[in-house]
Design a protein around this motif. Structure first.
Motif, short mmCIF file in Angstrom:
data_model
loop_
_atom_site.label_atom_id
_atom_site.label_comp_id
_atom_site.label_asym_id
_atom_site.label_seq_id
_atom_site.Cartn_x
_atom_site.Cartn_y
_atom_site.Cartn_z
N LEU A 87 -10.63 13.37 86.97
CA LEU A 87 -10.28 13.85 88.31
C LEU A 87 -8.93 13.28 88.76
O LEU A 87 -8.11 14.01 89.31
N ARG A 88 -8.70 11.98 88.53
CA ARG A 88 -7.41 11.37 88.89
C ARG A 88 -6.26 12.11 88.21
O ARG A 88 -5.20 12.32 88.81
N GLY A 89 -6.48 12.52 86.96
CA GLY A 89 -5.45 13.25 86.23
C GLY A 89 -5.18 14.63 86.79
O GLY A 89 -4.13 15.21 86.52
N LEU A 90 -6.10 15.16 87.60
CA LEU A 90 -5.93 16.49 88.19
C LEU A 90 -5.31 16.44 89.59
O LEU A 90 -4.96 17.49 90.15
N PHE A 91 -5.17 15.26 90.17
CA PHE A 91 -4.65 15.15 91.54
C PHE A 91 -3.28 15.80 91.69
O PHE A 91 -3.01 16.47 92.69
N ALA A 92 -2.38 15.59 90.72
CA ALA A 92 -1.03 16.17 90.83
C ALA A 92 -1.07 17.70 90.77
O ALA A 92 -0.36 18.37 91.52
N LEU A 93 -1.93 18.24 89.90
CA LEU A 93 -2.07 19.71 89.82
C LEU A 93 -2.62 20.26 91.13
O LEU A 93 -2.18 21.30 91.60
N GLU A 94 -3.59 19.56 91.68
CA GLU A 94 -4.17 19.99 92.96
C GLU A 94 -3.11 19.98 94.05
O GLU A 94 -3.03 20.92 94.85
N GLU A 147 -15.48 27.51 92.24
CA GLU A 147 -15.58 28.89 92.74
C GLU A 147 -14.38 29.21 93.63
O GLU A 147 -13.80 30.29 93.53
N ALA A 148 -14.01 28.29 94.50
CA ALA A 148 -12.87 28.51 95.38
C ALA A 148 -11.57 28.64 94.61
O ALA A 148 -10.69 29.41 94.98
N LEU A 149 -11.45 27.88 93.52
CA LEU A 149 -10.24 27.92 92.70
C LEU A 149 -10.15 29.21 91.89
O LEU A 149 -9.06 29.69 91.61
N GLY A 150 -11.29 29.73 91.47
CA GLY A 150 -11.30 30.96 90.70
C GLY A 150 -10.70 30.85 89.31
O GLY A 150 -10.26 31.83 88.73
N GLY A 151 -10.65 29.69 88.74
CA GLY A 151 -10.11 29.51 87.39
C GLY A 151 -8.84 28.70 87.39
O GLY A 151 -8.41 28.19 88.42
N GLY A 152 -8.24 28.55 86.23
CA GLY A 152 -7.00 27.79 86.10
C GLY A 152 -7.24 26.40 85.55
O GLY A 152 -8.37 26.01 85.22
N LEU A 153 -6.17 25.63 85.46
CA LEU A 153 -6.23 24.31 84.84
C LEU A 153 -7.10 23.33 85.62
O LEU A 153 -7.82 22.53 85.02
N VAL A 154 -7.04 23.38 86.94
CA VAL A 154 -7.86 22.46 87.74
C VAL A 154 -9.34 22.80 87.55
O VAL A 154 -10.16 21.90 87.36
N ALA A 155 -9.67 24.06 87.59
CA ALA A 155 -11.07 24.47 87.38
C ALA A 155 -11.55 24.07 85.99
O ALA A 155 -12.68 23.58 85.83
N ASP A 156 -10.70 24.23 84.99
CA ASP A 156 -11.05 23.81 83.63
C ASP A 156 -11.28 22.30 83.57
O ASP A 156 -12.19 21.82 82.91
#
Length: 133
Positions: free
Chosen positions: A113-120, A83-92
């Protein structure tokens, strides 16, 4: 499944911590829940929303008696983060991790989740830059 461990490395298996003194290969002959030391996040490193979600799932794998509470906490935290992200690759990616958790595939959700750390990190850097301007 064969696990190759270096001298002094720890293996977390079904809630137990195993440390090998010398280089060792361990063969798991049945289903077991395990984490290699390299995959274990320390509490002080759970300093972003995704890392906190990862830590909750790690706790799920390491402390089975907290099972229903940790899964409920993960669901609440994941929904709030999306909800805080409001969409995008991390939310997906979080939606994918949620589906894996629902299917009981906790380790794979942690890998997602580990794969999303860099995007975050990029999102947080962009947000910090925007707030500084």
């Amino acid at each position: 499944m064969l696990l190759k461990l270096r001298a002094g490395e720890k293996l977390y298996i079904n809630g137990a911590v195993i440390k090998v003194e010398r280089k060792a290969t361990i063969e798991l002959l049945n289903d077991a829940t395990f984490l290699l030391e390299a995959h274990v996040l320390q509490p002080e490193d759970a300093n972003t929303p995704l890392r906190q979600l990862y830590f909750v799932l790690q706790t799920q794998l390491m402390e089975r008696e907290a099972s229903s509470r940790t899964l409920r906490l993960f669901g609440e935290m994941s929904a709030a983060t999306r909800e805080a992200l409001g969409g995008g690759l991390v939310a997906d990616g979080l939606i994918g991790a949620d589906a894996l958790v629902e299917a009981g595939r906790i380790f794979e959700a942690m890998k997602t989740l580990r794969g999303l750390f860099a995007l975050e990190a990029e999102l947080m850097k962009d947000k910090t830059s925007a707030n500084a301007a």
